[in-house]
Write a protein that holds these residues in place. Sequence first.
Motif, PDB file in Angstrom:
ATOM      1  N   THR A  64       0.849  -1.180   0.000  1.00 53.52           N
ATOM      2  CA  THR A  64       0.000   0.000   0.000  1.00 53.52           C
ATOM      3  C   THR A  64       0.889   1.236   0.000  1.00 53.52           C
ATOM      4  O   THR A  64       1.824   1.326   0.796  1.00 53.52           O
ATOM      5  N   VAL A  65       0.612   2.167  -0.913  1.00 55.51           N
ATOM      6  CA  VAL A  65       1.297   3.458  -0.899  1.00 55.51           C
ATOM      7  C   VAL A  65       0.407   4.394  -0.090  1.00 55.51           C
ATOM      8  O   VAL A  65      -0.681   4.755  -0.535  1.00 55.51           O
ATOM      9  N   ASP A  66       0.834   4.724   1.113  1.00 56.91           N
ATOM     10  CA  ASP A  66       0.033   5.592   1.972  1.00 56.91           C
ATOM     11  C   ASP A  66      -0.020   7.021   1.440  1.00 56.91           C
ATOM     12  O   ASP A  66      -1.018   7.708   1.611  1.00 56.91           O
ATOM     13  N   ARG A  67       1.074   7.455   0.807  1.00 56.44           N
ATOM     14  CA  ARG A  67       1.088   8.850   0.359  1.00 56.44           C
ATOM     15  C   ARG A  67       2.172   9.065  -0.695  1.00 56.44           C
ATOM     16  O   ARG A  67       3.283   8.566  -0.559  1.00 56.44           O
ATOM     17  N   ILE A  68       1.833   9.826  -1.717  1.00 58.67           N
ATOM     18  CA  ILE A  68       2.819  10.398  -2.622  1.00 58.67           C
ATOM     19  C   ILE A  68       2.843  11.877  -2.261  1.00 58.67           C
ATOM     20  O   ILE A  68       1.848  12.582  -2.426  1.00 58.67           O
ATOM     21  N   CYS A  69       3.942  12.317  -1.714  1.00 64.55           N
ATOM     22  CA  CYS A  69       4.055  13.658  -1.124  1.00 64.55           C
ATOM     23  C   CYS A  69       3.949  14.773  -2.166  1.00 64.55           C
ATOM     24  O   CYS A  69       4.195  14.551  -3.359  1.00 64.55           O
ATOM     25  N   PRO A  70       3.627  16.002  -1.695  1.00 67.68           N
ATOM     26  CA  PRO A  70       3.607  17.143  -2.611  1.00 67.68           C
ATOM     27  C   PRO A  70       4.961  17.285  -3.304  1.00 67.68           C
ATOM     28  O   PRO A  70       6.002  17.108  -2.673  1.00 67.68           O
ATOM     29  N   TYR A  71       4.907  17.550  -4.591  1.00 66.67           N
ATOM     30  CA  TYR A  71       6.098  17.812  -5.413  1.00 66.67           C
ATOM     31  C   TYR A  71       7.030  16.603  -5.562  1.00 66.67           C
ATOM     32  O   TYR A  71       8.168  16.771  -5.993  1.00 66.67           O
ATOM     33  N   ALA A  72       6.585  15.395  -5.242  1.00 68.21           N
ATOM     34  CA  ALA A  72       7.453  14.213  -5.290  1.00 68.21           C
ATOM     35  C   ALA A  72       8.065  13.992  -6.676  1.00 68.21           C
ATOM     36  O   ALA A  72       9.230  13.628  -6.793  1.00 68.21           O
ATOM     37  N   PHE A  73       7.290  14.204  -7.725  1.00 70.04           N
ATOM     38  CA  PHE A  73       7.784  14.027  -9.091  1.00 70.04           C
ATOM     39  C   PHE A  73       7.760  15.352  -9.850  1.00 70.04           C
ATOM     40  O   PHE A  73       7.985  15.394 -11.054  1.00 70.04           O
ATOM     41  N   GLU A  77      11.335  16.184 -16.217  1.00 69.79           N
ATOM     42  CA  GLU A  77      11.263  16.398 -17.671  1.00 69.79           C
ATOM     43  C   GLU A  77      11.525  15.146 -18.486  1.00 69.79           C
ATOM     44  O   GLU A  77      11.429  15.187 -19.714  1.00 69.79           O
ATOM     45  N   THR A  78      11.846  14.016 -17.835  1.00 67.19           N
ATOM     46  CA  THR A  78      12.202  12.822 -18.591  1.00 67.19           C
ATOM     47  C   THR A  78      11.307  11.612 -18.334  1.00 67.19           C
ATOM     48  O   THR A  78      11.234  10.719 -19.174  1.00 67.19           O
ATOM     49  N   LEU A  79      10.641  11.551 -17.196  1.00 67.71           N
ATOM     50  CA  LEU A  79       9.836  10.385 -16.849  1.00 67.71           C
ATOM     51  C   LEU A  79       8.609  10.300 -17.759  1.00 67.71           C
ATOM     52  O   LEU A  79       7.748  11.176 -17.730  1.00 67.71           O
ATOM     53  N   ALA A  80       8.536   9.236 -18.555  1.00 70.83           N
ATOM     54  CA  ALA A  80       7.423   9.055 -19.490  1.00 70.83           C
ATOM     55  C   ALA A  80       6.455   7.975 -19.019  1.00 70.83           C
ATOM     56  O   ALA A  80       5.252   8.066 -19.255  1.00 70.83           O
ATOM     57  N   THR A  81       6.962   6.946 -18.342  1.00 71.82           N
ATOM     58  CA  THR A  81       6.141   5.817 -17.904  1.00 71.82           C
ATOM     59  C   THR A  81       6.442   5.510 -16.446  1.00 71.82           C
ATOM     60  O   THR A  81       7.601   5.367 -16.058  1.00 71.82           O
ATOM     61  N   LEU A  82       5.374   5.395 -15.651  1.00 70.50           N
ATOM     62  CA  LEU A  82       5.496   5.103 -14.224  1.00 70.50           C
ATOM     63  C   LEU A  82       4.570   3.953 -13.880  1.00 70.50           C
ATOM     64  O   LEU A  82       3.396   3.967 -14.271  1.00 70.50           O
ATOM     65  N   ARG A  83       5.094   2.974 -13.161  1.00 68.46           N
ATOM     66  CA  ARG A  83       4.292   1.837 -12.699  1.00 68.46           C
ATOM     67  C   ARG A  83       4.231   1.891 -11.176  1.00 68.46           C
ATOM     68  O   ARG A  83       5.258   1.942 -10.504  1.00 68.46           O
ATOM     69  N   LEU A  84       2.998   1.894 -10.656  1.00 68.70           N
ATOM     70  CA  LEU A  84       2.746   1.980  -9.215  1.00 68.70           C
ATOM     71  C   LEU A  84       1.732   0.929  -8.794  1.00 68.70           C
ATOM     72  O   LEU A  84       0.874   0.545  -9.593  1.00 68.70           O
ATOM     73  N   PRO A  85       1.783   0.498  -7.524  1.00 71.81           N
ATOM     74  CA  PRO A  85       0.677  -0.329  -7.022  1.00 71.81           C
ATOM     75  C   PRO A  85      -0.602   0.509  -7.044  1.00 71.81           C
ATOM     76  O   PRO A  85      -0.549   1.730  -6.870  1.00 71.81           O
ATOM     77  N   ASN A  86      -1.753  -0.120  -7.266  1.00 70.95           N
ATOM     78  CA  ASN A  86      -2.990   0.663  -7.322  1.00 70.95           C
ATOM     79  C   ASN A  86      -3.564   0.983  -5.940  1.00 70.95           C
ATOM     80  O   ASN A  86      -4.478   1.777  -5.831  1.00 70.95           O
ATOM     81  N   ARG A  87      -3.025   0.409  -4.887  1.00 68.69           N
ATOM     82  CA  ARG A  87      -3.488   0.723  -3.526  1.00 68.69           C
ATOM     83  C   ARG A  87      -2.782   1.995  -3.069  1.00 68.69           C
ATOM     84  O   ARG A  87      -1.781   1.936  -2.360  1.00 68.69           O
ATOM     85  N   ILE A  88      -3.320   3.138  -3.464  1.00 68.43           N
ATOM     86  CA  ILE A  88      -2.749   4.438  -3.106  1.00 68.43           C
ATOM     87  C   ILE A  88      -3.779   5.183  -2.262  1.00 68.43           C
ATOM     88  O   ILE A  88      -4.903   5.404  -2.707  1.00 68.43           O
ATOM     89  N   LEU A  89      -3.393   5.569  -1.053  1.00 70.62           N
ATOM     90  CA  LEU A  89      -4.328   6.239  -0.155  1.00 70.62           C
ATOM     91  C   LEU A  89      -4.331   7.752  -0.308  1.00 70.62           C
ATOM     92  O   LEU A  89      -5.300   8.400   0.066  1.00 70.62           O
ATOM     93  N   LEU A  90      -3.241   8.340  -0.837  1.00 74.15           N
ATOM     94  CA  LEU A  90      -3.230   9.790  -1.041  1.00 74.15           C
ATOM     95  C   LEU A  90      -2.173  10.188  -2.065  1.00 74.15           C
ATOM     96  O   LEU A  90      -0.999   9.854  -1.909  1.00 74.15           O
TER      97      LEU A  90
END
Length: 162
Positions: A64-73, A77-90
């Motif tokens: 579980t990803v409890d949080r992706i913080c403000p301004y984390a990404f 300018e280069t990230l085109a594809t991101l894979r994350l677990p779908n259990r994201i709480l914030l």
Amino acid sequence: NFSSVQGETIYYSKLNAHAAGDPYAGISFSDTEKNYVIHAYTGTAPELDLTTLFATDAGSKTVTVDRICPYAFNANETLATLRLPNRILLIDSYAFMLCDALKSIYLSGDDTFTPLSSHIQQYSFSGVPSDMKVYVPTSQLTKYNDRWGVKCASLKNKFEGQ
């Protein structure tokens, strides 16, 4: 904590506790879950797979990803594809703001997880490319569109089933 993923640096912390609903109130230990907070990504890779990193770390526990913080990404300018677990709480405000190259986010894992409008902030994806897509489990497509797509205008009509 930080980890090198595909030669890139991601800053995250591991939590050994999880709370039902609100990740910051009534915290209790869980033997079945492993929880993460993503603080910052400073890399230049075009693709980043955090699903595999966290699943490897968690072993048999549910990720579980409890949080992706403000301004984390922010302004990457280069990230085109991101894979994350779908259990994201914030996903906090401005977490992906001005990620000019971002074309695809894949949320995979738990088909029973229910995304709520409280799991995303209004400006989480401000300034992302208009052709960006978020791929979610097909069984959850309507819920993501109705909850995240309504709360965060930048995600309206951007969800696809996988």
